[in-house]
Design a protein around this motif. Structure first.
Motif, mmCIF file in Angstrom:
data_model
loop_
_atom_site.group_PDB
_atom_site.id
_atom_site.type_symbol
_atom_site.label_atom_id
_atom_site.label_comp_id
_atom_site.label_asym_id
_atom_site.label_seq_id
_atom_site.Cartn_x
_atom_site.Cartn_y
_atom_site.Cartn_z
ATOM 1 N N ASP A 35 19.041 -24.052 -9.686
ATOM 2 C CA ASP A 35 20.027 -24.222 -10.762
ATOM 3 C C ASP A 35 20.011 -25.635 -11.336
ATOM 4 O O ASP A 35 20.859 -25.979 -12.142
ATOM 5 N N GLN A 36 19.039 -26.448 -10.903
ATOM 6 C CA GLN A 36 18.858 -27.827 -11.376
ATOM 7 C C GLN A 36 19.967 -28.777 -10.914
ATOM 8 O O GLN A 36 20.023 -29.908 -11.359
ATOM 9 N N ARG A 37 20.868 -28.322 -10.040
ATOM 10 C CA ARG A 37 21.952 -29.176 -9.538
ATOM 11 C C ARG A 37 21.596 -29.595 -8.113
ATOM 12 O O ARG A 37 21.757 -28.819 -7.180
ATOM 13 N N ARG A 38 21.106 -30.799 -7.934
ATOM 14 C CA ARG A 38 20.588 -31.211 -6.631
ATOM 15 C C ARG A 38 21.643 -31.329 -5.544
ATOM 16 O O ARG A 38 21.315 -31.466 -4.374
ATOM 17 N N HIS A 39 22.898 -31.236 -5.901
ATOM 18 C CA HIS A 39 23.948 -31.248 -4.875
ATOM 19 C C HIS A 39 24.332 -29.838 -4.441
ATOM 20 O O HIS A 39 25.118 -29.682 -3.517
ATOM 21 N N ASN A 40 23.769 -28.818 -5.086
ATOM 22 C CA ASN A 40 24.029 -27.437 -4.696
ATOM 23 C C ASN A 40 22.933 -27.006 -3.724
ATOM 24 O O ASN A 40 21.903 -26.486 -4.117
ATOM 25 N N SER A 41 23.180 -27.227 -2.448
ATOM 26 C CA SER A 41 22.175 -26.900 -1.442
ATOM 27 C C SER A 41 22.453 -25.567 -0.766
ATOM 28 O O SER A 41 22.156 -25.382 0.420
ATOM 29 N N ASP A 42 23.001 -24.634 -1.512
ATOM 30 C CA ASP A 42 23.135 -23.274 -1.000
ATOM 31 C C ASP A 42 21.722 -22.794 -0.660
ATOM 32 O O ASP A 42 20.805 -22.965 -1.463
ATOM 33 N N PRO A 43 21.516 -22.214 0.510
ATOM 34 C CA PRO A 43 20.165 -21.797 0.901
ATOM 35 C C PRO A 43 19.478 -20.887 -0.113
ATOM 36 O O PRO A 43 18.259 -20.939 -0.277
ATOM 37 N N ASN A 44 20.243 -20.062 -0.812
ATOM 38 C CA ASN A 44 19.643 -19.165 -1.799
ATOM 39 C C ASN A 44 19.329 -19.869 -3.112
ATOM 40 O O ASN A 44 18.734 -19.277 -4.004
ATOM 41 N N ASN A 45 19.706 -21.134 -3.232
ATOM 42 C CA ASN A 45 19.401 -21.928 -4.417
ATOM 43 C C ASN A 45 18.138 -22.762 -4.227
ATOM 44 O O ASN A 45 17.638 -23.359 -5.160
ATOM 45 N N LEU A 46 17.607 -22.798 -3.017
ATOM 46 C CA LEU A 46 16.463 -23.648 -2.696
ATOM 47 C C LEU A 46 15.171 -22.851 -2.676
ATOM 48 O O LEU A 46 15.138 -21.720 -2.191
ATOM 49 N N ILE A 47 14.118 -23.446 -3.202
ATOM 50 C CA ILE A 47 12.793 -22.837 -3.178
ATOM 51 C C ILE A 47 11.779 -23.955 -2.939
ATOM 52 O O ILE A 47 11.930 -25.058 -3.454
ATOM 53 N N GLY A 48 10.784 -23.679 -2.128
ATOM 54 C CA GLY A 48 9.736 -24.659 -1.861
ATOM 55 C C GLY A 48 8.550 -24.428 -2.765
ATOM 56 O O GLY A 48 8.012 -23.317 -2.821
ATOM 57 N N LEU A 49 8.145 -25.447 -3.498
ATOM 58 C CA LEU A 49 7.031 -25.349 -4.437
ATOM 59 C C LEU A 49 6.050 -26.487 -4.212
ATOM 60 O O LEU A 49 6.444 -27.583 -3.821
ATOM 61 N N CYS A 50 4.775 -26.235 -4.513
ATOM 62 C CA CYS A 50 3.807 -27.331 -4.486
ATOM 63 C C CYS A 50 4.166 -28.281 -5.629
ATOM 64 O O CYS A 50 4.883 -27.896 -6.563
#
Length: 94
Positions: free
Chosen positions: A41-56
């Motif tokens: 969601d482009q909000r770096r303070h929203n660390s809900d696990p479903n908001n995080l994705i690992g990318l190269c």
């Protein structure tokens, strides 16, 4: 301390880094410089696990931060706990 570290720790807490592949390009972790944790969601303070994705780094910068217009490559991740088991999980000795 880097304010992004808690999100990284949370993202990797239940993932096997040795078998992780970038969902954007499919490259394995060992084939890229790093896997960067992106806040969808482009909000770096929203660390809900479903908001995080690992990318190269290439997919993170090119797709998610619009440095190039190729965002159709990245598929949204499944919510935590819904990933299909890996094919090696049922093999004896693993």
């Amino acid at each position: 301390m880097d304010e992004r570290q808690p999100a990284r720790d949370l993202f990797w807490s239940d993932r096997d880094g040795s078998s992780y592949r970038c969902p954007g390009c499919g490259r394995p972790r060992e084939a890229v410089d790093a896997i960067e944790v992106h806040h969808q969601d482009q909000r770096r303070h929203n660390s809900d696990p479903n908001n995080l994705i690992g990318l190269c780094p290439d997919c993170h910068q090119d797709d998610q931060h619009d440095n190039r217009q190729t965002s159709r490559r990245v598929q949204p991740p499944r919510p935590r706990g819904t990933d299909e088991p890996s094919s090696t999980a049922s093999k004896p000795g693993f």
